[in-house]
Design an enzyme around this catalytic site. Structure first.
Site, PDB file in Angstrom:
ATOM      1  N   HIS A 293       0.853  -1.189   0.000  1.00 17.16           N
ATOM      2  CA  HIS A 293       0.000   0.000   0.000  1.00 17.16           C
ATOM      3  C   HIS A 293       0.890   1.240   0.000  1.00 17.16           C
ATOM      4  O   HIS A 293       0.989   1.943   1.011  1.00 17.16           O
ATOM      5  CB  HIS A 293      -0.915   0.016   1.226  1.00 17.16           C
ATOM      6  CG  HIS A 293      -1.895  -1.103   1.298  1.00 17.16           C
ATOM      7  ND1 HIS A 293      -1.573  -2.339   1.808  1.00 17.16           N
ATOM      8  CD2 HIS A 293      -3.200  -1.179   0.899  1.00 17.16           C
ATOM      9  CE1 HIS A 293      -2.637  -3.125   1.740  1.00 17.16           C
ATOM     10  NE2 HIS A 293      -3.629  -2.451   1.195  1.00 17.16           N
ATOM     11  N   PRO A 294       1.544   1.514  -1.125  1.00 14.73           N
ATOM     12  CA  PRO A 294       2.505   2.622  -1.140  1.00 14.73           C
ATOM     13  C   PRO A 294       1.887   3.972  -0.800  1.00 14.73           C
ATOM     14  O   PRO A 294       2.526   4.787  -0.130  1.00 14.73           O
ATOM     15  CB  PRO A 294       3.047   2.601  -2.583  1.00 14.73           C
ATOM     16  CG  PRO A 294       2.031   1.826  -3.370  1.00 14.73           C
ATOM     17  CD  PRO A 294       1.460   0.834  -2.432  1.00 14.73           C
TER      18      PRO A 294
ATOM     19  N   SER B 148       6.265  20.946  11.812  1.00 13.88           N
ATOM     20  CA  SER B 148       5.360  22.018  12.189  1.00 13.88           C
ATOM     21  C   SER B 148       4.741  21.701  13.532  1.00 13.88           C
ATOM     22  O   SER B 148       3.906  20.817  13.635  1.00 13.88           O
ATOM     23  CB  SER B 148       4.263  22.192  11.130  1.00 13.88           C
ATOM     24  OG  SER B 148       3.314  23.136  11.567  1.00 13.88           O
TER      25      SER B 148
ATOM     26  N   GLU C  75       0.811  21.198  14.298  1.00 15.25           N
ATOM     27  CA  GLU C  75       0.025  20.031  13.926  1.00 15.25           C
ATOM     28  C   GLU C  75       0.200  18.917  14.951  1.00 15.25           C
ATOM     29  O   GLU C  75       1.307  18.571  15.328  1.00 15.25           O
ATOM     30  CB  GLU C  75       0.445  19.520  12.542  1.00 15.25           C
ATOM     31  CG  GLU C  75       0.160  20.526  11.460  1.00 15.25           C
ATOM     32  CD  GLU C  75       0.187  19.890  10.090  1.00 15.25           C
ATOM     33  OE1 GLU C  75       0.690  20.537   9.168  1.00 15.25           O
ATOM     34  OE2 GLU C  75      -0.295  18.751   9.976  1.00 15.25           O
ATOM     35  N   GLN C  76      -0.934  18.352  15.395  1.00 12.86           N
ATOM     36  CA  GLN C  76      -0.926  17.290  16.391  1.00 12.86           C
ATOM     37  C   GLN C  76      -1.564  16.052  15.772  1.00 12.86           C
ATOM     38  O   GLN C  76      -2.768  16.018  15.568  1.00 12.86           O
ATOM     39  CB  GLN C  76      -1.712  17.726  17.637  1.00 12.86           C
ATOM     40  CG  GLN C  76      -1.130  18.954  18.325  1.00 12.86           C
ATOM     41  CD  GLN C  76       0.183  18.654  18.984  1.00 12.86           C
ATOM     42  OE1 GLN C  76       0.418  17.549  19.461  1.00 12.86           O
ATOM     43  NE2 GLN C  76       1.059  19.646  19.016  1.00 12.86           N
TER      44      GLN C  76
ATOM     45  N   PHE D 129      21.488   6.636  32.136  1.00 14.36           N
ATOM     46  CA  PHE D 129      21.519   7.465  30.934  1.00 14.36           C
ATOM     47  C   PHE D 129      21.992   6.596  29.782  1.00 14.36           C
ATOM     48  O   PHE D 129      23.043   5.981  29.854  1.00 14.36           O
ATOM     49  CB  PHE D 129      22.466   8.653  31.137  1.00 14.36           C
ATOM     50  CG  PHE D 129      22.445   9.647  30.025  1.00 14.36           C
ATOM     51  CD1 PHE D 129      23.433   9.633  29.057  1.00 14.36           C
ATOM     52  CD2 PHE D 129      21.440  10.584  29.945  1.00 14.36           C
ATOM     53  CE1 PHE D 129      23.426  10.551  28.022  1.00 14.36           C
ATOM     54  CE2 PHE D 129      21.431  11.509  28.910  1.00 14.36           C
ATOM     55  CZ  PHE D 129      22.417  11.504  27.952  1.00 14.36           C
ATOM     56  N   VAL D 130      21.193   6.502  28.735  1.00 16.00           N
ATOM     57  CA  VAL D 130      21.506   5.603  27.631  1.00 16.00           C
ATOM     58  C   VAL D 130      22.255   6.354  26.544  1.00 16.00           C
ATOM     59  O   VAL D 130      21.834   7.421  26.107  1.00 16.00           O
ATOM     60  CB  VAL D 130      20.222   4.985  27.043  1.00 16.00           C
ATOM     61  CG1 VAL D 130      20.566   4.062  25.880  1.00 16.00           C
ATOM     62  CG2 VAL D 130      19.481   4.215  28.126  1.00 16.00           C
TER      63      VAL D 130
ATOM     64  N   CYS E 226      23.982   5.769  22.739  1.00 12.56           N
ATOM     65  CA  CYS E 226      24.090   4.869  21.596  1.00 12.56           C
ATOM     66  C   CYS E 226      25.073   5.481  20.602  1.00 12.56           C
ATOM     67  O   CYS E 226      24.929   6.630  20.209  1.00 12.56           O
ATOM     68  CB  CYS E 226      22.735   4.677  20.936  1.00 12.56           C
ATOM     69  SG  CYS E 226      21.494   4.026  22.055  1.00 12.56           S
ATOM     70  N   ALA E 227      26.067   4.746  20.223  1.00  7.32           N
ATOM     71  CA  ALA E 227      27.099   5.278  19.340  1.00  7.32           C
ATOM     72  C   ALA E 227      27.608   4.182  18.424  1.00  7.32           C
ATOM     73  O   ALA E 227      27.366   2.999  18.657  1.00  7.32           O
ATOM     74  CB  ALA E 227      28.265   5.849  20.150  1.00  7.32           C
TER      75      ALA E 227
END
Length: 255
Positions: free
Chosen positions: A183-184, A200, A203-204, A235-236, A238-239
């Site tokens: 379903h592209p 933006s 917008e919610q 404290f996480v 990621c590297a």
């Protein structure tokens, strides 16, 4: 004189689904309706604790047929409390919380009721991580459709940029496996909602993806290390693997 037990329409919802339904007055109702924003105190007419897409579809079809408004809860982290409405049927997806990791493909299949803390814990030791938000108890579904901007976004983009496929229950109750191949147009619209929200702030769109039951998100092959900063909480970080030594030097105190 015999008496007849009158069953209200909302009580008939329990017969239309194959999962638990909580009503006001039941022992679990008040805890289940509680949201992250404690200022929100709303009382749904029923809370449907769905376990799969079929449960979502059945609850959606019944509520629509009987004229009940519908809200959907995943993490319940929206500041405005959009997961709950007085007198509505709340579809609570938190029991759809399975997580499957395909390390070879770099894919994580996440239940629509998971929060990011559950995903992070599942990824520990795998070398995989997904760009997410900054709070562990945010729901995966709402954050993804809301864009998903967090610590890793500047280098690797938002969560929605890595969305590969979703199982979605649409308005008529149909269950669709949505991907670029199947379903592209729809997967493009789901992704665009997240990107518009990210770009933006007016917008919610956080509630829409809460209707998904499962999603596949592209993960990264990173070194994942957890440390305790001077503030005393985990404290996480990621590297990439080649940045590991620099991370260790910066945060030498391990959990």
């Amino acid at each position: 004189m015999s008496s007849t037990l009158t069953i209200t329409p909302i009580e008939q919802l329990a017969d239309a689904v194959e999962c638990d339904v909580l009503y006001p007055g039941s022992s679990e109702y008040d805890l289940a309706r509680r949201l992250w924003n404690a200022d929100i105190d709303r009382r749904p007419a029923a809370i449907v604790r769905v376990r799969n897409g079929e449960d979502v579809s059945a609850a959606l079809r019944w509520s629509t047929a009987h004229g009940y408004p519908i809200t959907v809860r995943s993490g319940g982290h929206n500041l405005a409390g959009t997961a709950a409405m007085d007198g509505a049927v709340q579809i609570d997806t938190r029991l759809i919380n399975d997580i499957e990791i395909d390390q070879d493909a770099g894919l994580i299949r996440v239940g629509g009721g998971c929060n990011w803390g559950q995903v992070d814990r599942a990824c520990e030791g795998t070398g995989l991580v997904v760009p997410a938000g900054v709070v562990s108890h945010t729901g995966v579904a709402g954050l993804t459709l809301g864009g998903g901007f967090g610590y890793l976004a500047r280098q690797h983009g938002a969560t929605v940029d890595h969305l590969e496929s979703v199982e979605v229950v649409v308005a008529d109750g149909s269950i669709l496996d949505v991907s670029a191949a199947s379903h592209p147009d729809l997967v493009g619209r789901l992704a665009m909602e997240g990107k518009l929200t990210r770009e933006s702030t007016s917008e919610q769109q956080a509630a829409g993806l809460d209707r998904l039951t499962d999603g596949e998100i592209k993960a990264f092959d990173w070194y994942n290390a957890i440390y305790r900063k001077k503030f005393g909480f985990p404290f996480v970080i990621c590297a990439r693997e080649n940045q590991k030594d620099a991370i260790l030097d910066a945060f030498p105190v391990r959990l």
